[in-house]
Design an enzyme around this catalytic site. Structure first.
Site, PDB file in Angstrom:
ATOM      1  N   SER A  26      79.605  19.587  24.139  1.00 17.10           N
ATOM      2  CA  SER A  26      78.856  19.061  25.280  1.00 17.10           C
ATOM      3  C   SER A  26      77.620  19.909  25.553  1.00 17.10           C
ATOM      4  O   SER A  26      77.472  20.995  25.000  1.00 17.10           O
ATOM      5  CB  SER A  26      79.777  18.979  26.522  1.00 17.10           C
ATOM      6  N   ILE A  28      74.299  21.958  25.963  1.00 15.75           N
ATOM      7  CA  ILE A  28      73.352  22.610  25.061  1.00 15.75           C
ATOM      8  C   ILE A  28      73.976  22.802  23.675  1.00 15.75           C
ATOM      9  O   ILE A  28      73.308  22.633  22.646  1.00 15.75           O
ATOM     10  CB  ILE A  28      72.897  23.973  25.642  1.00 15.75           C
ATOM     11  N   TYR A 188      81.342  34.379  37.599  1.00 22.39           N
ATOM     12  CA  TYR A 188      80.475  33.860  36.521  1.00 22.39           C
ATOM     13  C   TYR A 188      79.238  34.745  36.391  1.00 22.39           C
ATOM     14  O   TYR A 188      78.858  35.135  35.290  1.00 22.39           O
ATOM     15  CB  TYR A 188      80.083  32.413  36.841  1.00 22.39           C
ATOM     16  N   LYS A 192      77.991  37.052  33.192  1.00 21.66           N
ATOM     17  CA  LYS A 192      76.719  36.893  32.472  1.00 21.66           C
ATOM     18  C   LYS A 192      75.909  38.196  32.427  1.00 21.66           C
ATOM     19  O   LYS A 192      75.218  38.453  31.441  1.00 21.66           O
ATOM     20  CB  LYS A 192      75.904  35.744  33.078  1.00 21.66           C
TER      21      LYS A 192
HETATM   22  N1  LIG Z   1      73.186  24.165  32.083  1.00 19.01           N
HETATM   23  C1  LIG Z   1      72.594  25.161  32.722  1.00 19.01           C
HETATM   24  O1  LIG Z   1      71.784  24.932  33.646  1.00 19.01           O
HETATM   25  C2  LIG Z   1      72.865  26.588  32.331  1.00 19.01           C
HETATM   26  C3  LIG Z   1      72.208  27.613  33.037  1.00 19.01           C
HETATM   27  C4  LIG Z   1      72.431  28.927  32.687  1.00 19.01           C
HETATM   28  C5  LIG Z   1      73.291  29.217  31.628  1.00 19.01           C
HETATM   29  N2  LIG Z   1      73.916  28.209  30.963  1.00 19.01           N
HETATM   30  C6  LIG Z   1      74.803  28.584  29.846  1.00 19.01           C
HETATM   31  O2  LIG Z   1      74.564  27.739  28.742  1.00 19.01           O
HETATM   32  C7  LIG Z   1      75.763  27.566  27.980  1.00 19.01           C
HETATM   33  C8  LIG Z   1      76.014  26.084  27.784  1.00 19.01           C
HETATM   34  O3  LIG Z   1      76.127  25.469  29.064  1.00 19.01           O
HETATM   35  P1  LIG Z   1      76.070  23.888  29.272  1.00 19.01           P
HETATM   36  O4  LIG Z   1      75.262  23.618  30.476  1.00 19.01           O
HETATM   37  O5  LIG Z   1      75.738  23.222  28.014  1.00 19.01           O
HETATM   38  O6  LIG Z   1      77.602  23.634  29.694  1.00 19.01           O
HETATM   39  P2  LIG Z   1      78.707  22.587  29.221  1.00 19.01           P
HETATM   40  O7  LIG Z   1      78.088  21.277  28.864  1.00 19.01           O
HETATM   41  O8  LIG Z   1      79.747  22.585  30.289  1.00 19.01           O
HETATM   42  O9  LIG Z   1      79.291  23.259  27.911  1.00 19.01           O
HETATM   43  C9  LIG Z   1      80.175  24.319  27.966  1.00 19.01           C
HETATM   44  C10 LIG Z   1      81.049  24.219  26.745  1.00 19.01           C
HETATM   45  O10 LIG Z   1      81.916  25.344  26.729  1.00 19.01           O
HETATM   46  C11 LIG Z   1      83.201  24.868  26.395  1.00 19.01           C
HETATM   47  N3  LIG Z   1      84.258  25.763  26.833  1.00 19.01           N
HETATM   48  C12 LIG Z   1      84.554  26.143  28.099  1.00 19.01           C
HETATM   49  N4  LIG Z   1      85.612  26.960  28.085  1.00 19.01           N
HETATM   50  C13 LIG Z   1      85.974  27.113  26.792  1.00 19.01           C
HETATM   51  C14 LIG Z   1      86.991  27.838  26.130  1.00 19.01           C
HETATM   52  N5  LIG Z   1      87.890  28.568  26.815  1.00 19.01           N
HETATM   53  N6  LIG Z   1      87.068  27.787  24.785  1.00 19.01           N
HETATM   54  C15 LIG Z   1      86.188  27.035  24.076  1.00 19.01           C
HETATM   55  N7  LIG Z   1      85.210  26.309  24.648  1.00 19.01           N
HETATM   56  C16 LIG Z   1      85.117  26.352  25.991  1.00 19.01           C
HETATM   57  C17 LIG Z   1      83.300  23.514  27.060  1.00 19.01           C
HETATM   58  O11 LIG Z   1      84.363  22.778  26.492  1.00 19.01           O
HETATM   59  P3  LIG Z   1      85.160  21.627  27.284  1.00 19.01           P
HETATM   60  O12 LIG Z   1      84.352  20.387  27.120  1.00 19.01           O
HETATM   61  O13 LIG Z   1      86.458  21.609  26.583  1.00 19.01           O
HETATM   62  O14 LIG Z   1      85.266  22.056  28.716  1.00 19.01           O
HETATM   63  C18 LIG Z   1      81.926  22.970  26.728  1.00 19.01           C
HETATM   64  O15 LIG Z   1      81.921  22.436  25.444  1.00 19.01           O
HETATM   65  C19 LIG Z   1      76.863  28.270  28.771  1.00 19.01           C
HETATM   66  O16 LIG Z   1      77.056  29.565  28.232  1.00 19.01           O
HETATM   67  C20 LIG Z   1      76.288  28.381  30.171  1.00 19.01           C
HETATM   68  O17 LIG Z   1      76.816  29.482  30.879  1.00 19.01           O
HETATM   69  C21 LIG Z   1      73.726  26.894  31.279  1.00 19.01           C
END
Ligand SMILES: NC(=O)c1ccc[n+]([C@@H]2O[C@H](COP(=O)([O-])OP(=O)(O)OC[C@H]3O[C@@H](n4cnc5c(N)ncnc54)[C@H](OP(=O)(O)O)[C@@H]3O)[C@@H](O)[C@H]2O)c1
Length: 331
Positions: A26, A28, A188, A192
């Site tokens: 999902s 990024i 969280y 980070k």
């Molecule tokens: N989006 C933003 O605005 C934002 C801002 C700052 C930083 N980030 C960072 O960017 C990265 C990607 O975020 P995103 O927005 O793309 O979030 P996302 O769509 O929620 O993706 C997170 C992914 O991590 C997986 N995950 C969570 N716990 C896990 C575990 N224990 N083992 C394996 N996989 C696990 C989730 O799997 P499931 O589908 O199974 O839950 C999902 O595939 C993250 O590190 C986040 O902290 C994002």
């Protein structure tokens, strides 16, 4: 033979790589898996739910025509699961070129929760899991001519510009008592800043081995309905509003690809990059206190020099060792 291709206006090196992306089903991670596959790399989607990941894998294969996209199950918060993943990976693949620690626990508003090993869930998933997996795959990374690790950071660390913000890693196993229960949002942000510190220590330790380690400070990418659904109502509402302003995940995914494959990042290590793929500097920008304050909150040029504190960096390293049972870490 190396060729150059154009990707989103930037040049990337198209030598085929073997790439692991955690949490690639999902957001990024998913967008990045699509971009790596389109560029012809071998992609391993390291996901905790093969059922949720399979439709995404199929879509990537159908869209890109690249069949070298597979799913391997891993729960990054669980030592046993990370170990099983590493064993299977090393049995199946000859080396590892790119390791992207993208998965994260970000169920904001959730209350106290621990991993299968009894470690606070955000730290276990976002810091300890990557620490363990990197160690277990170190030999395979060293088989690559150009091994690169990327950590998915967050601009949530801006809280650490406030000199009153502390890094307390004494509460990784037990919920702090006598305090108002802090929502996972606080844990969280702790995870980070710890991940950024881990980046710096890891980069120093792995440099002699020819493995680079960097962090990308993500400053907003549109969140999927599934991700928002994991948050409590107030955070979900904030997330929906933020989504109006955030860029699509493909934008940050492009930085994943650039930093881990472009020639200009070869051998570059120990940086916290912003969304323009520029290395950020520690401390505050120059100018009046107001200008500094505004830049701290809205800018993308500096990160809190809190993260450069070598004593705290050692604390993070030790906490990772204790959380993973890697008392005598390889490096
Ligand atoms: N989006 C933003 O605005 C934002 C801002 C700052 C930083 N980030 C960072 O960017 C990265 C990607 O975020 P995103 O927005 O793309 O979030 P996302 O769509 O929620 O993706 C997170 C992914 O991590 C997986 N995950 C969570 N716990 C896990 C575990 N224990 N083992 C394996 N996989 C696990 C989730 O799997 P499931 O589908 O199974 O839950 C999902 O595939 C993250 O590190 C986040 O902290 C994002």
């Amino acid at each position: 033979m190396k060729t150059q291709i154009e990707a989103d206006g930037q040049r990337e090196n198209s030598t085929p790589r073997i790439v692991i992306i955690t949490g690639a089903n999902s957001g990024i991670g998913r967008a990045a898996a699509m971009q790596f596959a389109r560029a012809g790399h071998t992609v391993i989607m390291a996901c905790r739910s093969p059922q949720r990941a399979e439709p995404v894998r199929r879509e990537i294969v159908d869209t890109t025509g690249n069949r070298a996209v597979s799913i391997m199950e891993v729960d990054m918060s669980s030592r046993d699961s990370v170990r099983a993943f590493a064993s299977e990976f090393t049995a199946r693949y000859p080396r590892l070129d790119v390791l992207i620690h993208n998965a994260a626990y970000l169920s904001h508003g959730d209350t106290w929760r621990v991993s299968p090993d009894g470690i606070e869930i955000a730290f276990a998933t976002n810091v300890a899991g990557p620490f363990l997996l990197t160690h277990l795959l170190l030999d395979w990374l060293q088989r690559s001519e150009d091994a690169r690790i990327l950590h998915a950071g967050s601009n949530i660390i801006k809280h650490y510009f406030n000199p009153k913000t502390e890094l307390d890693l004494t509460t990784l196993r037990e919920e702090p008592v006598g305090q108002r229960p802090a929502p996972v949002y606080h844990r969280y942000r702790r995870s980070k800043i710890a991940l950024l510190m881990l980046t710096f220590v890891m980069a120093r330790k792995l440099e002699p081995l020819g493995v680079t380690v960097n962090c990308l400070e993500i400053n907003g990418a549109r969140m999927s309905p599934e991700t928002l659904a994991k948050m409590t109502l107030p955070y979900r509402i904030i997330g929906r509003i933020q989504n109006i302003f955030f860029r699509p995940p493909e934008y940050m995914a492009n930085s994943y690809v650039q930093i881990t494959t472009a020639d200009r990042f070869r051998g570059v290590t120990g940086h916290n990059f912003n969304d323009k793929q520029e290395p950020m500097k520690p401390g505050s920008s120059d100018g009046t206190p107001l200008k500094q304050q505004l830049n701290n909150v809205f800018g993308t040029t500096h990160y809190p020099d809190f993260a450069d504190n070598s004593e705290l960096q050692e604390t993070v390293w030790t906490a990772c060792q204790e959380s993973t049972g890697l008392a005598s870490a390889v490096v």
